[in-house]
Scaffold this motif. Structure first.
Motif, mmCIF file in Angstrom:
data_model
loop_
_atom_site.group_PDB
_atom_site.id
_atom_site.type_symbol
_atom_site.label_atom_id
_atom_site.label_comp_id
_atom_site.label_asym_id
_atom_site.label_seq_id
_atom_site.Cartn_x
_atom_site.Cartn_y
_atom_site.Cartn_z
ATOM 1 N N PHE A 157 0.840 -1.196 0.000
ATOM 2 C CA PHE A 157 0.000 0.000 0.000
ATOM 3 C C PHE A 157 0.875 1.247 0.000
ATOM 4 O O PHE A 157 1.723 1.427 0.882
ATOM 5 C CB PHE A 157 -0.898 -0.012 1.230
ATOM 6 C CG PHE A 157 -1.876 1.129 1.301
ATOM 7 C CD1 PHE A 157 -2.789 1.357 0.283
ATOM 8 C CD2 PHE A 157 -1.894 1.983 2.403
ATOM 9 C CE1 PHE A 157 -3.700 2.401 0.349
ATOM 10 C CE2 PHE A 157 -2.803 3.027 2.487
ATOM 11 C CZ PHE A 157 -3.707 3.240 1.459
ATOM 12 N N THR A 158 0.690 2.110 -1.004
ATOM 13 C CA THR A 158 1.496 3.319 -1.066
ATOM 14 C C THR A 158 0.714 4.423 -1.773
ATOM 15 O O THR A 158 -0.498 4.310 -1.991
ATOM 16 C CB THR A 158 2.846 3.041 -1.773
ATOM 17 O OG1 THR A 158 3.715 4.161 -1.583
ATOM 18 C CG2 THR A 158 2.670 2.752 -3.248
ATOM 19 N N GLY A 177 0.093 7.375 -12.891
ATOM 20 C CA GLY A 177 -0.979 7.072 -13.827
ATOM 21 C C GLY A 177 -0.516 6.308 -15.049
ATOM 22 O O GLY A 177 -1.327 5.801 -15.830
ATOM 23 N N GLY A 178 0.794 6.196 -15.257
ATOM 24 C CA GLY A 178 1.331 5.459 -16.400
ATOM 25 C C GLY A 178 1.919 4.134 -15.981
ATOM 26 O O GLY A 178 1.835 3.725 -14.818
ATOM 27 N N HIS A 229 -7.114 4.686 -4.706
ATOM 28 C CA HIS A 229 -7.975 4.814 -5.882
ATOM 29 C C HIS A 229 -7.966 3.587 -6.781
ATOM 30 O O HIS A 229 -8.661 3.571 -7.807
ATOM 31 C CB HIS A 229 -7.568 6.050 -6.687
ATOM 32 C CG HIS A 229 -6.137 6.059 -7.121
ATOM 33 N ND1 HIS A 229 -5.099 6.128 -6.224
ATOM 34 C CD2 HIS A 229 -5.570 5.998 -8.350
ATOM 35 C CE1 HIS A 229 -3.953 6.120 -6.864
ATOM 36 N NE2 HIS A 229 -4.213 6.034 -8.153
ATOM 37 N N HIS A 230 -7.218 2.549 -6.437
ATOM 38 C CA HIS A 230 -7.195 1.332 -7.257
ATOM 39 C C HIS A 230 -8.185 0.277 -6.760
ATOM 40 O O HIS A 230 -8.302 -0.790 -7.358
ATOM 41 C CB HIS A 230 -5.784 0.729 -7.258
ATOM 42 C CG HIS A 230 -4.757 1.618 -7.864
ATOM 43 N ND1 HIS A 230 -3.604 1.990 -7.206
ATOM 44 C CD2 HIS A 230 -4.722 2.238 -9.071
ATOM 45 C CE1 HIS A 230 -2.890 2.791 -7.973
ATOM 46 N NE2 HIS A 230 -3.546 2.960 -9.106
ATOM 47 N N GLU A 270 -16.982 -2.817 -4.619
ATOM 48 C CA GLU A 270 -18.150 -3.634 -4.960
ATOM 49 C C GLU A 270 -17.738 -5.028 -5.438
ATOM 50 O O GLU A 270 -18.319 -6.043 -5.047
ATOM 51 C CB GLU A 270 -18.980 -2.947 -6.052
ATOM 52 C CG GLU A 270 -19.739 -1.713 -5.581
ATOM 53 C CD GLU A 270 -18.815 -0.532 -5.286
ATOM 54 O OE1 GLU A 270 -17.738 -0.432 -5.935
ATOM 55 O OE2 GLU A 270 -19.145 0.268 -4.386
ATOM 56 N N GLU A 271 -16.725 -5.082 -6.290
ATOM 57 C CA GLU A 271 -16.270 -6.367 -6.832
ATOM 58 C C GLU A 271 -15.227 -7.041 -5.945
ATOM 59 O O GLU A 271 -14.804 -8.163 -6.222
ATOM 60 C CB GLU A 271 -15.681 -6.155 -8.237
ATOM 61 C CG GLU A 271 -16.671 -5.602 -9.251
ATOM 62 C CD GLU A 271 -17.798 -6.568 -9.540
ATOM 63 O OE1 GLU A 271 -17.553 -7.785 -9.483
ATOM 64 O OE2 GLU A 271 -18.929 -6.102 -9.811
ATOM 65 N N LYS A 272 -14.795 -6.321 -4.909
ATOM 66 C CA LYS A 272 -13.754 -6.831 -4.007
ATOM 67 C C LYS A 272 -12.509 -7.254 -4.787
ATOM 68 O O LYS A 272 -11.994 -8.376 -4.650
ATOM 69 C CB LYS A 272 -14.271 -7.990 -3.138
ATOM 70 C CG LYS A 272 -15.258 -7.526 -2.074
ATOM 71 C CD LYS A 272 -15.636 -8.642 -1.126
ATOM 72 C CE LYS A 272 -16.357 -8.144 0.105
ATOM 73 N NZ LYS A 272 -17.437 -7.187 -0.141
ATOM 74 N N GLN A 273 -12.049 -6.331 -5.611
ATOM 75 C CA GLN A 273 -10.830 -6.573 -6.362
ATOM 76 C C GLN A 273 -10.068 -5.267 -6.531
ATOM 77 O O GLN A 273 -10.603 -4.179 -6.289
ATOM 78 C CB GLN A 273 -11.135 -7.199 -7.720
ATOM 79 C CG GLN A 273 -12.038 -6.374 -8.612
ATOM 80 C CD GLN A 273 -12.501 -7.152 -9.839
ATOM 81 O OE1 GLN A 273 -12.525 -8.389 -9.830
ATOM 82 N NE2 GLN A 273 -12.856 -6.447 -10.902
#
Length: 457
Positions: free
Chosen positions: A94-95, A100-101, A133-134, A138-141
């Motif tokens: 976690f960081t 974005g690339g 933000h990743h 809802e999908e737990k992924q």
């Protein structure tokens, strides 16, 4: 171990695990079969069949691979618990600070994370890097960043079993979004989070001061010191360091000196990339000028008459990590030589990295220096483990040895920098400190499976 590269082309639409032949026979004999498979936080019902080649290894069907988002280009650990076959561990680093690339997705720190992920893969650990933000709640992924021989790419992966906290600074750690993400993950998922926060220097000092085994390593220190307390320390030691309690990388540290036959007070500090020395006629003027907002949030620590080389003081950076068995070990050890006029030995302040062999050879010191340092940091690591909130998995210590051979603790850091690994003779430490967090993750994962509850230590 499971090697998903060995996937049958048959049963393309069925979720099947092909087990070692002898294990399947044992299940038949005991009339007890698992009914589900779990990879990270993703759990699915599956059918178990014996390995069609009657061999002693696991395989999974193509359909199951897709449903689990199982990475195919590495091996995985397999554990059986109750009615579940666990594949893992899955470790999320976690960081923050993503670009974005996919060229350098975490900026200049991308090379650090690439090393970490490469070591994880070799250990059979699924590891990825992610930020707030990743996450798809809802999908737990997680739309995570992974690294392989082709470079960086994003891949959809399940929520992790273990989170390795590598937030870059206290400011980001204190953001509401960061706090909310951590709280929600820990509340909703059965996972373990290690290295959960930056250390507060004064809190660390208090923990050590209350432990008889390690308190002798502490220099005399005063929190939020008054002018009178600093004057008293200067009278006794002639040399005092003023440090921010929430500082790191040596930023904000200032040194005050008072010679016995000199009425002036001197202050060493660093500003705008330069080491500075100022003289003041009184301590009051010095403190008013150098600390215009007061000394709340600072601590005063007596200076130590350190070992020196060519007139420059030396201190030591030592990393400790918890290993595959949850035990502390020394993972890196180097000396740092202060730069000319510098208040600290940090490389960013002109310091120079030295190996222990350099110290032994150049100073004629005994190899017992190494043993004294190792004994100290292992005791200090155990003390912090027992008294800090959360799971501590790695620590960076700044230590000094005085001219009489005594060891002194200056700082302990929860997220140690890696500047010492720029030395060409310390590359073995670089590799070791990159691998040990994932060895520890395997230990945590096994504890989690066995107990099915979060553990503290």
């Amino acid at each position: 171990m499971l090697n998903p590269q060995s996937i049958p082309n048959i049963d393309a639409n069925e979720a099947i695990v092909y087990t070692p032949f002898s294990l399947f026979q044992q299940w038949v004999k005991n009339r007890s079969f698992p009914v589900k498979v779990m990879y990270g936080q993703r759990q699915l019902p599956v059918t178990f069949q014996p390995n069609p080649d009657r061999e002693e290894h696991y395989m999974v069907s193509t359909a199951l691979c897709k449903k689990l988002n199982l990475l195919k280009d590495q091996k995985h650990h397999i554990y059986e618990s109750n009615d579940i076959l666990h594949i893992g561990p899955v470790v999320g680093i976690f960081t923050a600070g993503f670009t974005g690339g996919t060229y350098k997705p975490i900026g200049e720190r991308s090379s650090l994370f690439a090393k970490l992920l490469s070591e994880a893969k070799q250990l059979g650990v699924t590891a990825y890097v992610f930020g707030t933000h990743h996450i798809n709640w809802e999908e737990k992924q997680i739309n995570a960043y992974i690294y392989d021989q082709s470079g960086w790419r994003q891949n959809t992966l399940p929520f992790p079993n273990v989170v390795y906290d590598r937030l870059p600074n206290r400011r980001i750690e204190g953001l509401p979004a960061t706090h909310d993400t951590k709280t929600r993950l820990e509340k909703e998922m059965n996972l373990l989070w290690f290295n959960p926060g930056f250390f507060d220097k004064w809190s660390v000092h208090e923990i050590m001061a209350n432990n008889k085994q390690v308190q002798h390593y502490l220099p005399e220190t005063v929190n939020a010191p008054t002018q009178g307390q600093i004057e008293e320390l200067l009278y006794r030691y002639r040399n005092v360091y003023i440090k921010p309690t929430n500082g790191s990388l040596g930023i904000g540290i200032q040194q005050i000196l008072k010679r016995r036959k000199d009425q002036s007070y001197y202050c060493k500090f660093r500003t705008n990339g330069q080491n500075r020395l100022r003289r003041y006629s009184s301590l009051k003027r010095l403190l008013r000028q150098q600390f215009s907002k007061g000394l709340e949030g600072y601590m005063a620590q007596r200076g130590i008459n350190l070992l020196s080389w060519n007139g420059k003081p030396i201190d030591f950076r030592v990393h400790t990590n918890r290993n595959r068995y949850g035990a502390w070990e020394v993972s890196a050890l180097a000396a740092k030589l202060a730069g000319t006029g510098s208040v600290t030995t940090h490389v960013t302040s002109g310091g120079k990295i030295l190996t222990l062999q350099d110290i032994i050879n150049e100073l004629g010191k005994s190899k017992s220096i190494t043993q004294d340092i190792k004994r100290a940091v292992l005791l200090l690591s155990e003390t912090l483990t027992e008294n800090m909130a959360g799971i501590v998995g790695e620590i960076g210590f700044d230590l000094g040895i005085d001219t009489s051979g005594s060891v002194w603790l200056f700082e302990a850091n929860a997220k140690p920098g890696r500047g010492i690994f720029s030395h060409p003779n310390l590359s073995v430490y670089d590799k070791k400190t990159s691998a040990l967090p994932f060895e520890f993750s395997i230990y945590l994962y096994e504890q989690l499976i066995q107990r099915q509850v979060a553990i503290k230590k």
